[in-house]
Design an enzyme around this catalytic site. Sequence first.
Site, PDB file in Angstrom:
ATOM      1  N   ASP A  67       0.888  -1.161   0.000  1.00 53.52           N
ATOM      2  CA  ASP A  67       0.000   0.000   0.000  1.00 53.52           C
ATOM      3  C   ASP A  67       0.925   1.210   0.000  1.00 53.52           C
ATOM      4  OD1 ASP A  67      -1.613   2.191   0.625  1.00 53.52           O
ATOM      5  OD2 ASP A  67      -3.011   0.988   1.802  1.00 53.52           O
ATOM      6  N   HIS A  68       0.989   1.904  -1.126  1.00 50.46           N
ATOM      7  CA  HIS A  68       2.017   2.939  -1.266  1.00 50.46           C
ATOM      8  C   HIS A  68       1.854   4.074  -0.261  1.00 50.46           C
ATOM      9  CE1 HIS A  68      -1.134   4.820  -3.797  1.00 50.46           C
ATOM     10  NE2 HIS A  68      -0.590   5.953  -3.432  1.00 50.46           N
TER      11      HIS A  68
ATOM     12  N   ASP B 176     -11.795   1.435  -3.501  1.00 54.10           N
ATOM     13  CA  ASP B 176     -10.646   2.083  -4.116  1.00 54.10           C
ATOM     14  C   ASP B 176      -9.746   2.767  -3.099  1.00 54.10           C
ATOM     15  OD1 ASP B 176      -9.172   2.864  -6.466  1.00 54.10           O
ATOM     16  OD2 ASP B 176      -9.960   4.883  -6.214  1.00 54.10           O
TER      17      ASP B 176
ATOM     18  N   HIS C  58      -6.092   2.246   1.841  1.00 54.77           N
ATOM     19  CA  HIS C  58      -5.313   3.408   2.299  1.00 54.77           C
ATOM     20  C   HIS C  58      -5.838   3.991   3.612  1.00 54.77           C
ATOM     21  CE1 HIS C  58      -3.503   3.132  -1.547  1.00 54.77           C
ATOM     22  NE2 HIS C  58      -4.366   3.851  -2.213  1.00 54.77           N
TER      23      HIS C  58
ATOM     24  N   LYS D  58     -14.122  11.602  -4.851  1.00 55.51           N
ATOM     25  CA  LYS D  58     -13.601  12.223  -6.060  1.00 55.51           C
ATOM     26  C   LYS D  58     -14.339  13.537  -6.307  1.00 55.51           C
ATOM     27  CE  LYS D  58     -11.691   8.271  -8.493  1.00 55.51           C
ATOM     28  NZ  LYS D  58     -10.340   8.857  -8.470  1.00 55.51           N
TER      29      LYS D  58
END
Length: 513
Positions: free
Chosen positions: A200-201, A258, A263, A363
């Site tokens: 998970d960046h 997403d 995250h 978003k």
Amino acid sequence: MSKESRHPFLQGLSKHRGVQPTIITIFGASGDLCARKLVPAIYNLAVDNLLPADFYLIGYGRKPIPDEEFREVASDAISKFSRRSLNKEIWERIEKNTFYCSGGYDEAEAFQKLSDKIASIEKDAGREMQSVCYISTPPSVFEPIIKNLGEAGLATKYQSSDKHTKVVIEKPFGKDLESARNLNRVIQGVFQERQVYRIDHYLGKETVQDLLVQRFANSIFEPLWNRNYVDNVQITVGESLGVGTRGGYYEQSGATRDMIQNHTMQLLALTAMEAPASLDAESIRDEKVKLLKAIKPLRLGYSDSDVVRAQYGEGLIAGEKVPGYRQEEGVSPKSETETYAALRLTINNWRWQGVPFYLRSGKRMARRVTEIAIQFKRPPSSLFSENEMFNLANNALVFQIQPDEGSTILLNGKIPGLQTRTQPVKMHFRYSTTFGSNTPEAYERLVLDAMIGDGTLFIRGDETEASWNLITPLHDFWKSEGQRGIETYAAGSWGPNASDRMLWQNNHEWRRP
């Protein structure tokens, strides 16, 4: 000729924790992530002298292309996406150890050819090397890749030594609890957990890593990090962009799959977990799992619900009119997919009893921002609350994760003058100001950690299942309800009114970052 003289740009091996000789194979080498993040990360590690003297890169993909063409693609990616400009001397020395293998992800013969290529590299180098397999593909081929790595003998290569194969797996890790469990079963049938690095960046970002330092290395914070002093915690992951050309993909995903399940839940776990026994990977991941398992199931429905979902409508972004979600390419005009979700979580443990945690991601929000805000309770005294001269706010500690990494403390201070008047003031710390703007990107840290075998910033199998255990009932409920309960919000806003009302129930309100 010595190995060092053959690799002069890496003489003396790595100056970072002794990275052993490594062959990295990137599955999905023609993909966007490889070009934008992985190849530039490897290049910047070379610039910083953090790669081993014997380092080899193999790209793997369906399209058959010559080694030279892949090298050119990689060079172009560095020129376009690297945080540093391309140094031809350094790149040329990496380039000659860069190769490409083609084949289907379900073709056992192609994986055997890959195994033969790795064996050939080791033979020419005159030494054994660890193999790092980076799976950067659509999740539909995770399972065949893992099984074929096992069939080709790559998963058990040097299993008893420190050169054992490592596999790095990109998100999404499953689409619900059952698929995550199934993928874990497939992995466990081929690899040991110590070989697996679920990435998970966000965990590679400096401010995320700084969370543990701020909490446990500063005595002014940790004593306050509990229900006695914290009023609420808000985690925001906002994006100003819409779905663009990815409408078809996003229809199968949505905001919770997403962004929130992975995250945002990771940010929550690091913010709220107990102090680990040590800084080793398993101690930290143990505490994260305990925290995730302590979250109460979400209350679902339409009366006092813990969840709000919404889709963006038309609106203004940077002064330009943009379409609503259902008008985007690839999106159904009857779509049931959320582009915004807000959750109110209750953690059932001693530290956080009664403290609501609010998570939101969407978003087409007012701006691109990711932050964690610890909102503290007001002082019990009414000394400065008697009249309108005293403009007071709750103290807050805010970690900005993107776009400007750093932290902010919100205090109340006196306005200069002969009268005693107050207003909220901010104390800022920015990484770019203090340490310079050219800090390593998240993937540089994560690729390096995978090579050295440090799993601290990666996700364990039981972590993924604990997170999906919370989110899957929510998706099941939404699926049963269809379009009922989907709110709307204008593009360029901070979300739907229903999200605000959810906080008002507790006399709270969302921050406006």
